[in-house]
Design a protein around this motif. Structure first.
Motif, short mmCIF file in Angstrom:
data_model
loop_
_atom_site.label_atom_id
_atom_site.label_comp_id
_atom_site.label_asym_id
_atom_site.label_seq_id
_atom_site.Cartn_x
_atom_site.Cartn_y
_atom_site.Cartn_z
N PRO A 62 36.57 16.17 4.31
CA PRO A 62 36.23 15.03 5.17
C PRO A 62 35.31 14.05 4.43
CG PRO A 62 35.77 17.14 6.26
CD PRO A 62 36.11 17.46 4.85
N GLN A 63 35.35 12.79 4.85
CA GLN A 63 34.49 11.78 4.25
C GLN A 63 33.68 11.13 5.37
OE1 GLN A 63 36.52 9.28 1.43
NE2 GLN A 63 37.22 11.07 0.29
N PRO A 64 32.69 11.85 5.89
CA PRO A 64 31.98 11.35 7.07
C PRO A 64 31.05 10.18 6.75
CG PRO A 64 30.95 13.35 6.26
CD PRO A 64 32.18 13.15 5.43
N THR A 65 30.80 9.40 7.78
CA THR A 65 29.82 8.30 7.68
C THR A 65 28.60 8.69 8.50
OG1 THR A 65 31.60 6.68 7.47
CG2 THR A 65 29.46 5.85 8.19
N TYR A 66 27.43 8.60 7.87
CA TYR A 66 26.19 8.95 8.55
C TYR A 66 25.20 7.79 8.45
CZ TYR A 66 27.73 13.84 8.23
OH TYR A 66 28.44 15.00 8.33
N PRO A 67 24.31 7.69 9.43
CA PRO A 67 23.23 6.71 9.30
C PRO A 67 22.32 7.08 8.13
CG PRO A 67 22.84 8.18 11.16
CD PRO A 67 24.22 8.50 10.66
N LEU A 68 21.67 6.08 7.54
CA LEU A 68 20.72 6.37 6.46
C LEU A 68 19.42 6.95 7.01
CD1 LEU A 68 20.77 3.50 3.77
CD2 LEU A 68 21.36 5.91 3.50
N LEU B 73 20.78 34.80 -5.81
CA LEU B 73 19.94 34.64 -4.62
C LEU B 73 20.81 34.97 -3.40
CD1 LEU B 73 18.37 31.15 -5.49
CD2 LEU B 73 17.37 33.39 -5.93
N HIS B 74 20.26 35.70 -2.47
CA HIS B 74 21.00 36.02 -1.23
C HIS B 74 20.50 35.12 -0.11
CE1 HIS B 74 22.66 40.26 -2.32
NE2 HIS B 74 22.90 39.36 -3.26
N ARG B 75 21.44 34.58 0.63
CA ARG B 75 21.05 33.63 1.68
C ARG B 75 21.76 33.92 2.99
NH1 ARG B 75 23.11 27.60 0.30
NH2 ARG B 75 23.32 27.45 2.54
N PHE B 76 21.04 33.66 4.06
CA PHE B 76 21.60 33.63 5.41
C PHE B 76 21.24 32.27 5.98
CE2 PHE B 76 21.21 38.12 4.56
CZ PHE B 76 22.34 38.67 5.14
N THR B 77 22.18 31.69 6.72
CA THR B 77 22.00 30.31 7.18
C THR B 77 22.06 30.25 8.70
OG1 THR B 77 22.81 29.39 5.12
CG2 THR B 77 23.02 27.99 7.04
N LEU B 78 21.25 29.39 9.26
CA LEU B 78 21.23 29.19 10.71
C LEU B 78 22.12 28.02 11.09
CD1 LEU B 78 17.40 29.62 11.23
CD2 LEU B 78 19.17 31.12 12.15
N LYS B 79 22.86 28.18 12.17
CA LYS B 79 23.72 27.10 12.67
C LYS B 79 22.91 25.84 12.93
CE LYS B 79 27.54 29.29 15.04
NZ LYS B 79 28.11 29.61 16.35
N GLY B 80 23.56 24.69 12.74
CA GLY B 80 22.94 23.43 13.11
C GLY B 80 22.78 23.33 14.62
N GLU B 81 21.82 22.50 15.01
CA GLU B 81 21.52 22.39 16.44
C GLU B 81 21.65 20.96 16.95
OE1 GLU B 81 17.69 24.27 16.84
OE2 GLU B 81 18.47 26.22 16.21
N THR C 248 27.07 18.60 4.63
CA THR C 248 27.30 17.22 5.09
C THR C 248 28.77 17.02 5.47
OG1 THR C 248 27.41 16.59 2.77
CG2 THR C 248 25.39 16.04 3.95
N TYR C 249 29.62 18.06 5.28
CA TYR C 249 31.02 17.93 5.68
C TYR C 249 31.29 18.60 7.01
CZ TYR C 249 30.74 16.63 0.94
OH TYR C 249 30.33 16.00 -0.19
N GLU C 250 30.22 19.09 7.64
CA GLU C 250 30.36 19.72 8.95
C GLU C 250 29.86 18.75 10.01
OE1 GLU C 250 28.53 23.65 8.76
OE2 GLU C 250 28.93 23.64 6.62
N THR C 251 30.39 18.88 11.23
CA THR C 251 29.98 17.96 12.29
C THR C 251 28.49 18.04 12.53
OG1 THR C 251 32.09 18.54 13.27
CG2 THR C 251 30.60 17.21 14.60
N ILE C 252 27.98 19.26 12.49
CA ILE C 252 26.55 19.48 12.69
C ILE C 252 26.03 20.27 11.49
CG2 ILE C 252 24.81 20.55 14.17
CD1 ILE C 252 26.57 20.04 16.54
N PRO C 253 25.28 19.64 10.60
CA PRO C 253 24.80 20.37 9.41
C PRO C 253 23.91 21.54 9.80
CG PRO C 253 24.37 18.00 9.23
CD PRO C 253 24.81 18.25 10.63
#
Ligand code: FE2
Length: 280
Positions: A180-186, A264-272, A105-110
């Motif tokens: 960062p302290q972003p504001t998001y819609p609910l 646990l091992h994880r790989f993550t996909l970029k937000g779109e 939630t601290y990235e521009t695109i989760p």
């Protein structure tokens, strides 16, 4: 061949009937992506991928997220563990993982989604739970949906971490306040047109509401979104492969004996897509 699967609960989760080779060859990748967004969580048992296979499979679903300052190494692998020997730079960060949250939630695109597989499991506890925030929104009364669509919440690292570190001192707060302290819609209107609640422990307060009303609203929404109807609890077995849609679910780990290993091992996909408000 058609992808075959069974629901894990009525409102969240799907279990694939598939083998490791079929996952790796990518022939079902589009169907798995669609199922992921539809069901929030997709699992397969008895797969037993090593890191390279898990990485290759993840890449069939989209673009890998690489190179975060405190996260995956150059391969995109992140070892989820509270043990400093496994994860020297990152272990304390996972204290927040026991509370319901969305990643990034601290990235521009989760991030869009994460592929998780256990390497070491404790004898008891340590399950991972997922809550479907699409379904939780869709089941609200229409007038409440419309009201929530007008609201925004501020997300902070203090809100994320304070429940996990209740004896935090000034130094901890100084570190957290640098985020960062972003504001998001609910309510997130996705590119698909579908809507989900943007709930997470990181939600500090609702913009424009009295603090008491803000706290009451966030507490009530969190309780609703994490009630039994919307939650799937995954009891890990070695060999499991689990994928979750980070944009339409929250997740949390359940407690386990801290003297036991859990890796646990994880790989993550970029937000779109960014978290977008409902168009008016
Ligand atoms: Fe997480």
């Amino acid at each position: 061949m058609t992808l075959t699967w069974t629901p894990l609960t009525p409102k969240i989760g799907a279990e694939l009937q598939i083998n490791a080779a079929e996952l790796l060859d990518g022939s079902h990748a589009e169907e798995i992506r669609a199922l992921l967004v539809q069901r929030g969580v997709v699992i397969a048992r008895g797969i037993g991928f090593d890191d390279e296979q898990q990485r290759s499979f993840t890449r069939t679903l989209g673009e890998l997220r690489l190179g975060r300052a405190k996260g995956p190494d150059d391969s995109g692998l992140l070892k989820v563990s509270m043990d400093r020997r496994v994860n020297p730079d990152y272990a304390e960060y996972f204290a927040g993982t026991f509370f319901w949250h969305i990643d990034g939630t601290y990235e521009t695109i989760p991030p869009f989604a994460t592929v998780l597989s256990p390497r070491v499991l404790p004898p008891e506890g340590g399950q991972t739970e997922f809550a479907n925030t699409y379904a939780a929104y869709e089941d609200l009364p229409a007038d409440e949906q419309r009201y929530l669509e007008t609201l925004q919440a501020v997300h902070t690292m203090q809100a994320t971490m304070f429940p996990a570190v209740p004896d935090a001192g000034l130094e901890d707060f100084k570190v957290w306040m640098d985020y960062p302290q972003p504001t998001y819609p609910l309510v997130w209107q996705h590119k698909s047109g579908r809507k989900s609640l943007v709930m997470s422990t990181s939600a500090s307060h609702v913009v424009g509401l009295h603090p008491v009303d803000s706290h009451a609203l966030l507490t009530r929404l969190m309780a609703h979104a994490t009630s039994d109807d919307y939650v799937y609890r995954h009891r890990w077995q070695l060999g499991d492969l689990l994928i979750w849609d980070n944009t339409g679910t929250m997740h949390r780990a359940r407690p386990y004996d801290p003297d036991c290993d859990r890796v646990l091992h994880r790989f993550t996909l970029k937000g779109e897509e960014p978290i977008s408000p409902v168009a008016v």
